[in-house]
Design an enzyme around this catalytic site. Structure first.
Site: not given
Ligand code: UD1
Length: 366
Positions: A207
């Site tokens: 991811h």
């Molecule tokens: C975040 C952390 C990363 C961690 C990861 C674990 C930061 C900078 N990154 O990355 O260090 O390893 O979490 O998962 O804080 N989304 C959903 N549902 C959710 C959450 C996210 O659909 O419950 C999707 C959304 O499109 C979002 C994308 O995933 O834009 C990324 O989520 P985000 O919280 O920005 O970062 P992660 O890639 O999850």
């Protein structure tokens, strides 16, 4: 009574805080411990499932921050968490890990004059293009106390002039959660549900933006997973970021491979059951490098750097530069059983949270 707030936001935070919450029960006569969930991760499978599996109570406050750009996410957590701090007036704030919620909550608390402890402080990948590295550097620079999971963190913080008397090498609360949950894995049905037997599959997660936000890199990785599936069953729980990008870049044909079991994000217990029964793991996660090390499952980490060097020095982890031929070579080595003995790092004994709460109790009652 003193009040301590621990902040969680994203999936890897929950297992780091759960044992701390449990350990505060020993101080319930003098300390109230409350959880605040920023809502950075909000899908049931990325959040609620973990509260259930880890026996964590509902958070006292849910900030509903959701997704967005880094600044939107960080800024919204700051605005919302400040309101909670004004309302609750905590004596102490705990932040964990390296996600955007960690940085945001630490800035907010410190500026209100509330002492902050960073659990898992001092880790450094040296790669400032990783958002997590910026979060680690900035959080440690302003935290009053750091609780450390491995010795490299002592060196890193010392170089950055962090006061020696405020850093505590205590072990790893993520491993506390793992020890707590392992007996529960016997009740998981995830292997049966997916027609898997112990050691007959490879477990994959990916991811990291550097691997999945670039179409060429993501397609290369999907080809690698195809390659493995010729020789072994492959189990691939897909993170929402990765799934969105597979759709965005039109790479769906790769997730139609019948030899790969594509799953939704798994709960904590089911994922642990998959991990401990896998032949080996391929990942770009931070925490999985540690979890595989703690249970001696071989792990190939598809990154150029790691902030957790102990997992490659003595653990079961190996860092693999994420380029096709390089990864294939490492996989062939694994398939040919070319593996090494590993050890479990110092103080990864399931009792880190007890050490942390005992130290915080002393700080608060000085
Ligand atoms: C975040 C952390 C990363 C961690 C990861 C674990 C930061 C900078 N990154 O990355 O260090 O390893 O979490 O998962 O804080 N989304 C959903 N549902 C959710 C959450 C996210 O659909 O419950 C999707 C959304 O499109 C979002 C994308 O995933 O834009 C990324 O989520 P985000 O919280 O920005 O970062 P992660 O890639 O999850």
């Amino acid at each position: 009574m003193k009040k301590v707030i621990s902040v969680v936001g994203a999936r890897p935070n929950f297992m780091k805080v759960a044992p701390i919450h449990r350990a505060f029960a020993d101080y319930s006569n003098t300390i109230i411990h409350k959880l605040v969930h920023t809502g950075q991760h909000y899908d049931a499978k990325m959040s609620d499932a973990f509260f259930n599996d880890l026996d964590m109570p509902h958070p006292a406050h849910f900030l509903n921050v959701g997704s967005g750009t880094h600044s939107e996410q960080t800024g919204t957590v700051m605005i919302e968490f400040e309101k909670i701090c004004m309302l609750e007036k905590p004596d102490f704030v705990i932040v964990v890990g390296d996600v955007n919620s960690t940085l945001a909550a630490s800035i907010t608390a410190v500026k209100l004059g509330i002492p902050v402890a960073h659990v898992e402080g001092g880790l450094r990948s040296g790669d400032r293009s990783m958002p997590e590295e910026i979060n680690r550097l900035a959080t440690d620079a302003i935290s009053n106390y750091c609780f450390l999971t491995e010795k490299s963190a002592i060196e890193n913080l010392t170089k950055e002039n962090f006061p020696k008397e405020n850093m505590f090498f205590v072990g790893n609360t993520m491993i506390d959660s793992q020890f707590y949950a392992l007996p529960k894995c016997d009740f998981s049905k995830v292997l049966e549900k997916n027609n898997l037997s112990p050691k007959d599959f490879v477990l994959i997660t990916t991811h990291r933006p550097s691997n999945v936000d670039d179409p060429v890199q993501l397609e290369m990785l999907l080809k690698v997973f195809d390659y493995i599936s010729q020789y072994r069953k492959v189990v691939f729980p897909i993170h929402p970021r990765t799934l969105k990008n597979i759709e965005k870049f039109n790479l769906q044909k790769y997730i139609k491979n019948n030899n790969i079991i594509f799953l939704e994000p798994q709960g904590y217990i089911d994922f642990l059951q998959l991990m401990r029964n896998s032949d080996f793991v391929l990942t770009d996660s931070g925490g999985i490098q540690e979890e595989t090390t703690a249970i001696k499952i071989p792990c190939l980490t598809l990154r150029t750097t790691t902030e957790r060097p102990i997992t490659i020095e003595i653990g079961s982890n190996k860092l693999i530069f994420p380029e096709y031929n390089n990864i294939i070579k490492a996989i062939d080595d694994m398939l040919n059983n070319n593996r090494r003995e590993s050890q479990i790092p110092e103080l990864w004994d399931g009792r880190a949270a007890e050490r942390i709460t005992s130290i915080i109790n002393k700080i608060l009652n000085k």
